[in-house]
Enzyme design. Structure first.
Site, PDB file in Angstrom:
ATOM      1  CG  ASP A   1       8.415 -69.384  -5.594  1.00  0.00           C
ATOM      2  OD1 ASP A   1       8.333 -70.781  -5.539  1.00  0.00           O
ATOM      3  OD2 ASP A   1       7.580 -68.301  -5.743  1.00  0.00           O
TER       4      ASP A   1
ATOM      5  CB  CYS B   1       3.745 -76.144  -7.291  1.00  0.00           C
ATOM      6  SG  CYS B   1       2.937 -74.581  -6.523  1.00  0.00           S
TER       7      CYS B   1
HETATM    8  C1  RUB Z   1       4.302 -71.028  -6.817  1.00  0.00           C
HETATM    9  C2  RUB Z   1       5.378 -71.898  -6.954  1.00  0.00           C
HETATM   10  C3  RUB Z   1       5.976 -71.784  -8.488  1.00  0.00           C
HETATM   11  C4  RUB Z   1       6.998 -70.730  -8.535  1.00  0.00           C
HETATM   12  C5  RUB Z   1       7.452 -70.413 -10.105  1.00  0.00           C
HETATM   13  O1  RUB Z   1       3.866 -71.073  -5.507  1.00  0.00           O
HETATM   14  O2  RUB Z   1       5.940 -72.384  -6.048  1.00  0.00           O
HETATM   15  O3  RUB Z   1       6.594 -72.982  -8.802  1.00  0.00           O
HETATM   16  O4  RUB Z   1       6.466 -69.595  -7.901  1.00  0.00           O
HETATM   17  O5  RUB Z   1       6.335 -69.954 -10.746  1.00  0.00           O
HETATM   18  P1  RUB Z   1       2.590 -70.212  -4.980  1.00  0.00           P
HETATM   19  P2  RUB Z   1       6.352 -69.037 -11.964  1.00  0.00           P
HETATM   20  O6  RUB Z   1       1.418 -70.730  -5.606  1.00  0.00           O
HETATM   21  O7  RUB Z   1       2.769 -70.364  -3.520  1.00  0.00           O
HETATM   22  O8  RUB Z   1       2.781 -68.975  -5.634  1.00  0.00           O
HETATM   23  O9  RUB Z   1       7.090 -70.000 -13.029  1.00  0.00           O
HETATM   24  O10 RUB Z   1       4.905 -68.723 -12.309  1.00  0.00           O
HETATM   25  O11 RUB Z   1       7.185 -68.025 -11.624  1.00  0.00           O
END
Ligand code: RUB
Length: 261
Positions: A170, A104
């Site tokens: 998340d 991701c």
């Molecule tokens: C993004 C995702 C990321 C976490 C952490 O999901 O799963 O790994 O949100 O991101 P989506 P960060 O694209 O559905 O938002 O490190 O940017 O907080």
């Protein structure tokens, strides 16, 4: 487009980035409408746009306790500084050139990779079906290191090449790591191959809510409707802590038992 549509359509994505943009929006909102009831309604609305990711909930809860522009500036600084600290704290994982797999697009994980780029031999970035946020990660990293972009289903094929897996989060919950759908099988696979799994996450991601609501998105992100078939599109999963080795936070490198719920 307004902030609500940008978050819903995932133009703004990634738990911490969503929270930063929401707080910036609330700063402008408060300047126009003050910190009263309208502000509260706006806060509640924002918290619920993508409710699996807990940062938004935690940061806005803090803001509601101390409704001031100073607190807004403080919270944004906390979120931004955390990223830098996480990236620095992760340095110890990069002794010698490492090959990594990630999933991701996490701003916190990306900052770890950029900060430690000189010690990355290559990185495998998964496509991350159905929305394809792996492409964001690949584009963020491609000028700084060797990037291999793979489909999610070839994770097993390439796992033997990898030194460790590093992903974002998340939410950090008692029952496990909540992150983008597919994190669960990636972590189980890594364990099967004896590879370490690390998570880059600030402590605003600690989730004390009683219950987690896993977001399901529009099935059309997966496929056009198929007559007689139900298309399911859950976008996050929960990985038990036994599959995660360490969590790299702004407060240091922790194991799940050191997180407080
Ligand atoms: C993004 C995702 C990321 C976490 C952490 O999901 O799963 O790994 O949100 O991101 P989506 P960060 O694209 O559905 O938002 O490190 O940017 O907080």
């Amino acid at each position: 487009m307004d902030i609500y549509s940008n978050i819903k359509s995932m133009k703004i994505q990634g738990a911490s980035q969503i929270a930063i943009q929401e707080i910036l929006h609330l700063r402008d909102f408060a300047k126009k409408h003050g910190f009263g009831q309208e502000f509260e309604i706006e806060c509640k609305y924002l918290m619920n746009i993508r409710k699996t990711a807990v940062v938004s909930n935690n940061v806005i809860t803090e803001l509601l306790k101390d409704r001031s522009l100073e607190n807004i500036v403080y919270l944004i600084e906390q979120l931004k500084n955390s990223r830098q600290k996480i990236a620095k704290n992760a340095k110890v994982l990069f002794k010698g050139k490492k090959t990594i797999m990630t999933h991701c697009h996490s701003h916190e994980a990306t900052d770890v990779f950029l900060e430690n780029k000189l010690n990355i031999k290559e990185i495998y970035v998964t496509e991350t079906r159905p929305f394809g946020q792996g492409l964001l990660t690949a584009n963020d990293l491609k000028r700084k290191m060797r990037v291999n972009y793979i489909v999610d289903s070839s994770e097993g094929f390439y796992m033997p090449e990898v030194d460790f897996v590093l992903v974002g989060a998340d939410a950090l919950r008692k029952e496990g790591l909540v992150n983008k759908i597919g994190t669960l099988q990636l972590c189980i696979l890594a364990k099967e191959y004896g590879k370490k799994v690390y998570v880059a996450a600030d402590t605003f991601k600690i989730d004390n809510r009683k219950k987690i609501d896993i977001e399901f998105r529009n099935p059309e992100e997966i496929s056009k409707p198929i007559k007689g078939v139900k298309i399911l599109n859950p976008v996050f999963d929960i990985t038990k802590w036994k599959y995660v080795d360490k969590i790299i936070t702004e407060k240091g490198i922790l194991n799940s038992k050191q997180l407080r719920w």
